[in-house]
Design a protein around this motif. Structure first.
Motif, PDB file in Angstrom:
ATOM      1  N   LEU A  43       0.967  -1.483  -0.138  1.00  0.00           N
ATOM      2  CA  LEU A  43       0.007  -0.545  -0.094  1.00  0.00           C
ATOM      3  C   LEU A  43       0.560   0.902  -0.218  1.00  0.00           C
ATOM      4  O   LEU A  43       1.254   1.360   0.333  1.00  0.00           O
ATOM      5  CB  LEU A  43      -0.914   0.096   1.183  1.00  0.00           C
ATOM      6  CG  LEU A  43      -2.076   1.401   1.719  1.00  0.00           C
ATOM      7  CD1 LEU A  43      -3.234   0.569   0.308  1.00  0.00           C
ATOM      8  CD2 LEU A  43      -2.362   1.311   2.597  1.00  0.00           C
TER       9      LEU A  43
ATOM     10  N   ALA B 170       2.955   3.040   5.587  1.00  0.00           N
ATOM     11  CA  ALA B 170       1.163   2.801   5.377  1.00  0.00           C
ATOM     12  C   ALA B 170       1.009   2.871   6.840  1.00  0.00           C
ATOM     13  O   ALA B 170       0.453   3.100   7.690  1.00  0.00           O
ATOM     14  CB  ALA B 170       1.581   1.398   4.523  1.00  0.00           C
TER      15      ALA B 170
ATOM     16  N   PRO C  31       0.655  -4.686   5.056  1.00  0.00           N
ATOM     17  CA  PRO C  31       0.547  -3.325   3.593  1.00  0.00           C
ATOM     18  C   PRO C  31       1.518  -2.825   2.893  1.00  0.00           C
ATOM     19  O   PRO C  31       1.640  -2.220   2.451  1.00  0.00           O
ATOM     20  CB  PRO C  31      -0.151  -2.764   4.908  1.00  0.00           C
ATOM     21  CG  PRO C  31       0.077  -2.526   5.730  1.00  0.00           C
ATOM     22  CD  PRO C  31       0.639  -3.758   6.320  1.00  0.00           C
TER      23      PRO C  31
END
Length: 245
Positions: free
Chosen positions: A155, A193, A178
């Motif tokens: 992410l 993240a 993530p």
């Protein structure tokens, strides 16, 4: 790289307000989104393998008793803000309404080491509501138990901020973290993240499975995590079922 201008380990910004919610009307059965705990349960490569042993066994003993030794961040689990913030809440300080409630699964196909960006999330503007739980299905759970599982999508920091700005209360992922895969991290990597999400009170769940086919509908989630005092995370039994939109 992270949304934390303070010294290392501080920067907790508090819980975001949750909207009032109506009781969900289920339209289907619960689905288990959890890896069974065992020696080979998926985990980040930096954590040791869990250990399970039988310390009492029938018929030699009057009962069976199993002992386990494991990091709270292996298998399907939830991170508390305390994971990265000493001034943030530990697991026993998390209210139940932050671990269950309505939400959606977002299907986002990405390859090894590829970032999930704001542009990937923007088409879901209407689907994601304030106070939702959002699970991101990259399809990566198909690689659980193989080396490929550890070289996963991640992410991007601006996408983490998108989830914060949309009022998400818990973000779940079908990958070990993530953040950038361990093998791709530069020196002095700071888990952006995690920092963005947890500092704003968005809980993080990792190693979720069974998300295939759940995208495109409203769901009710339950992240039934162990209430471990002063802990930075907890193993969880995670479930979802479809509900009326």
């Amino acid at each position: 790289m992270c949304d934390n201008p303070h010294q290392i380990g501080t920067g907790w910004k508090g819980w975001c307000a949750l909207p009032s919610s109506q009781p969900a009307v289920p339209t289907g059965p619960w689905r288990d989104l959890t890896y069974p705990l065992g020696h080979a349960v998926p985990r980040a490569s930096v954590f040791p393998q869990p250990v399970f042993r039988r310390i009492k066994s029938l018929p030699d003993d009057p009962l069976n008793v199993t002992e386990m030794q494991m990091v709270v961040h292996v298998g399907t689990h939830v991170d508390a803000p305390r994971h990265f913030f000493v001034d943030g809440p530990a697991f026993h300080e998390i209210a139940l309404d932050r671990l269950c409630g309505p939400g959606v699964v977002l299907r986002i196909d990405r390859g090894a080491g590829e970032a999930i960006t704001v542009e990937d999330l923007q088409p879901f503007d209407v689907e994601v509501r304030s106070g939702d739980i959002v699970a991101i299905d990259t399809g990566w759970s198909q690689y659980a138990g193989t080396p490929q599982y550890h070289d996963h999508p991640y992410l991007a920091p601006d996408a983490a901020r998108w989830l914060v700005d949309h009022g998400v209360k818990l973000a779940a992922f079908d990958v070990p973290t993530p953040d950038l895969p361990v093998s791709r991290r530069p020196d002095h990597y700071d888990w952006p993240a995690h920092h963005v999400l947890l500092s704003h009170g968005v809980l993080v769940s990792e190693n979720v499975c069974g998300l295939t086919g759940l995208a495109g509908q409203r769901l009710e989630f339950a992240f039934v995590a162990l209430n471990i005092e002063e802990s930075d995370g907890a193993p969880a039994r995670v479930m979802a079922r479809p509900v009326q939109a």
